[in-house]
Design an enzyme around this catalytic site. Structure first.
Site, PDB file in Angstrom:
ATOM      1  N   TYR A  88       1.697   2.358   5.109  1.00 49.76           N
ATOM      2  CA  TYR A  88       1.649   0.936   4.756  1.00 49.76           C
ATOM      3  C   TYR A  88       2.504   0.082   5.712  1.00 49.76           C
ATOM      4  CZ  TYR A  88       2.928  -3.296   2.234  1.00 49.76           C
ATOM      5  OH  TYR A  88       3.173  -4.598   1.916  1.00 49.76           O
ATOM      6  N   TYR A  98      -1.197 -14.256  -2.737  1.00 48.20           N
ATOM      7  CA  TYR A  98      -0.145 -13.953  -3.718  1.00 48.20           C
ATOM      8  C   TYR A  98      -0.456 -14.636  -5.052  1.00 48.20           C
ATOM      9  CZ  TYR A  98       1.922 -12.924   0.832  1.00 48.20           C
ATOM     10  OH  TYR A  98       2.136 -12.475   2.096  1.00 48.20           O
ATOM     11  N   VAL A 110       3.747 -12.480   5.182  1.00 48.65           N
ATOM     12  CA  VAL A 110       5.066 -13.132   5.120  1.00 48.65           C
ATOM     13  C   VAL A 110       5.625 -13.548   6.478  1.00 48.65           C
ATOM     14  CG1 VAL A 110       5.846 -12.249   2.881  1.00 48.65           C
ATOM     15  CG2 VAL A 110       6.274 -10.917   4.960  1.00 48.65           C
ATOM     16  N   LYS A 120      -3.550  -5.845   4.881  1.00 50.66           N
ATOM     17  CA  LYS A 120      -4.169  -5.335   3.646  1.00 50.66           C
ATOM     18  C   LYS A 120      -5.691  -5.515   3.684  1.00 50.66           C
ATOM     19  CE  LYS A 120      -0.106  -5.946   0.632  1.00 50.66           C
ATOM     20  NZ  LYS A 120       1.054  -6.435   1.354  1.00 50.66           N
ATOM     21  N   SER A 151       1.114  -8.740   5.585  1.00 57.24           N
ATOM     22  CA  SER A 151       0.123  -8.462   4.530  1.00 57.24           C
ATOM     23  C   SER A 151      -1.316  -8.742   4.933  1.00 57.24           C
ATOM     24  CB  SER A 151       0.437  -9.300   3.298  1.00 57.24           C
ATOM     25  OG  SER A 151       1.176  -8.529   2.403  1.00 57.24           O
TER      26      SER A 151
HETATM   27  N1  GLU Z   1       5.621  -5.792   4.824  1.00 55.06           N
HETATM   28  C1  GLU Z   1       5.784  -6.785   3.797  1.00 55.06           C
HETATM   29  C2  GLU Z   1       6.251  -6.137   2.525  1.00 55.06           C
HETATM   30  O1  GLU Z   1       5.844  -5.049   2.256  1.00 55.06           O
HETATM   31  C3  GLU Z   1       4.469  -7.447   3.635  1.00 55.06           C
HETATM   32  C4  GLU Z   1       4.532  -8.505   2.616  1.00 55.06           C
HETATM   33  C5  GLU Z   1       3.545  -9.588   2.861  1.00 55.06           C
HETATM   34  O2  GLU Z   1       3.257  -9.984   3.980  1.00 55.06           O
HETATM   35  O3  GLU Z   1       3.077 -10.100   1.827  1.00 55.06           O
HETATM   36  O4  GLU Z   1       7.001  -6.685   1.780  1.00 55.06           O
END
Ligand code: GLU
Length: 317
Positions: free
Chosen positions: A201, A253, A271, A74, A71
């Site tokens: 993504y 989060y 994650v 992002k 993530s």
């Molecule tokens: N590729 C993970 C997902 O889409 C990323 C989640 C993350 O790192 O928060 O669930």
């Protein structure tokens, strides 16, 4: 406000103290296992790097070990979208009409809030919001993965690649992300086929980088949008500030409030156990430790950042 350079403590010493203090906390966390390849991560790994604007690097632990950025990608997708917004009128208005800027208070992959809020994700740092950013990028980049890798190479000065094994594992486990993309499509908030958007993504999540490289990437956000080694402007000062603001309020989060309370710096976690951060006008920072807390943030990583800020007195709040 950050303290002046002259009173910064010895950062090498601080990082070693921070690592000694934080590492033991990892035993109470759990490595992510909903993406099969992540379940194999070694829970004992730990690295932390702080890179000054003049390029001086301070490190401790396994800072040259690559791991999937997940993530954390992002942030870079949002940076690309903000670059498009700097270059052309209307891009920012379109983006912010399709994704919000409020903390979610819900898990990063929750479908419930999305249903309640008519397919408009709360912010670009949760999965649904990042899918919207990727959908926007599909209109503005010939190949958004290529653009992301190029951006990362500019920010690190080194080649950056996707880990194919992680990508395969991730694509096989992308059920919730597909569900979110389809739900948003059903509300009319997706312009491209959902498979294409989820693919863009997941490819960004599977980019592999080291703690040292990731610490370099946030220095431009600490420097009003200018990459300090080359002097290259990455973002306008306004958009640079906004990316950092969204990291601060939404980057960890549903524990963003706790991070603001404990750490007080813009952060974005993934994650696989990485957390990037920055100290405005001073440092790019990254910490990596795979075991996560219940909100999905690196447990020892959070403790390390809190300790680092206490030791350096560098929180922005
Ligand atoms: N590729 C993970 C997902 O889409 C990323 C989640 C993350 O790192 O928060 O669930």
């Amino acid at each position: 406000m950050p303290v002046p350079e002259a009173v910064l403590p010895d950062l090498d010493q601080v990082l070693h103290d921070v690592a000694d203090y934080a590492r033991p906390y990892a035993v109470d966390g759990h490595v992510a296992d909903y993406i099969p390849v992540l379940a194999e991560s070694d829970p004992g790994r730990f690295g932390m790097a702080a890179v000054e604007l003049d390029g001086t690097e301070h490190t401790v632990g396994e800072v040259d070990e690559p791991f999937p950025i997940q993530s954390i990608s992002k942030v870079f997708s949002l940076v690309l979208a903000m670059q498009k917004a700097d270059a052309a009128e209307g891009v920012a208005d379109e983006l912010w009409s399709r994704v919000g800027r409020e903390p979610s208070g819900d898990p990063f992959n929750s479908l419930v809030q999305l249903e309640h809020e008519s397919g408009i994700p709360r912010n670009p740092m949760i999965n649904a919001g990042a899918l919207i950013v990727d959908d926007v990028l599909l209109d503005h980049c010939e190949d958004s993965l290529h653009s992301t890798l190029e951006l990362l190479e500019t920010l690190t000065g080194e080649p950056v690649e996707v880990d194919k094994q992680v990508l395969d594992s991730e694509q096989g486990a992308a059920h919730r992300n597909r569900a979110m993309a389809n739900l948003m499509a059903s509300f009319g908030n997706l312009r491209h086929p959902s498979d294409e958007v989820v693919d863009a993504y997941t490819r960004a999540c599977a980019i592999s980088m080291t703690t040292r490289q990731l610490a370099r990437t946030t220095r431009f956000l600490a420097n009003d949008g200018v990459e300090p080694d080359t002097g290259k402007r990455i973002l306008s000062p306004a958009h640079s500030k906004r990316v950092a603001a969204i990291m601060f309020t939404c980057g960890t989060y549903d524990a963003a409030g706790e991070f603001a309370f404990q750490v007080g710096l813009p952060c974005k976690s993934g994650v696989a156990g990485g957390i990037i951060s920055l100290v405005p006008r001073h440092l790019g920072v990254c910490v990596w430790s795979p075991p996560l807390d219940t909100a999905g943030n690196s447990l020892a990583g959070r403790v390390a950042l809190r300790r680092f800020v206490e030791r350096c007195d560098l929180s922005i709040v």
